[in-house]
Design a protein around this motif. Structure first.
Motif: not given
Length: 122
Positions: A1-25
């Motif tokens: 399992m990856l934490d948020r920071r590691e996930f964002q680094l590996q996915a190459r996405i910003e915090t705002e983008v991740l939050q939007t994708w989580i909100e969109a499910r």
């Protein structure tokens, strides 16, 4: 399992983008609904999904509505694969004669593509 920071680094996405994708499910991390204040964690499947979303949007220019449709179709395919896997396991528990009957019924219901009378042209 990856934490948020590691996930964002590996996915190459910003915090705002991740939050939007989580909100969109589009991405559903673990540890966010069962414990108040729990840090979300992400699986390798979440990472693969994030990379797919990023590729669809950034490389292929797919709009958000179409991304949602594509993800829904992928989820349906995975659900069907799980169901078919369960069905196959159930069939394998049956006596060999029953397995042969099921195979024969399936062959009759789905003839080889050359025997369909040109369905693709209709």
């Amino acid at each position: 399992m990856l934490d948020r920071r590691e996930f964002q680094l590996q996915a190459r996405i910003e915090t705002e983008v991740l939050q939007t994708w989580i909100e969109a499910r589009w991405i559903i991390p673990r540890g966010t609904s069962d414990q108040a204040g729990a840090e979300p964690s992400f699986s390798e499947a979440d990472l693969a999904r994030a990379r797919l979303i990023r590729d669809l949007r950034d490389d292929l220019g797919v709009n958000d509505e179409s991304v949602a449709t594509i993800l829904d179709l992928i989820d349906q395919i995975h659900g069907l694969r799980r169901s078919l896997g369960g069905l196959l396991r159930a069939v394998r528990t049956q006596p060999e004669a029953v397995q042969r009957q099921i195979a024969a019924i399936l062959r009759e219901a789905d003839p080889p593509s050359g025997d369909e009378g040109g369905r693709s042209g209709s």
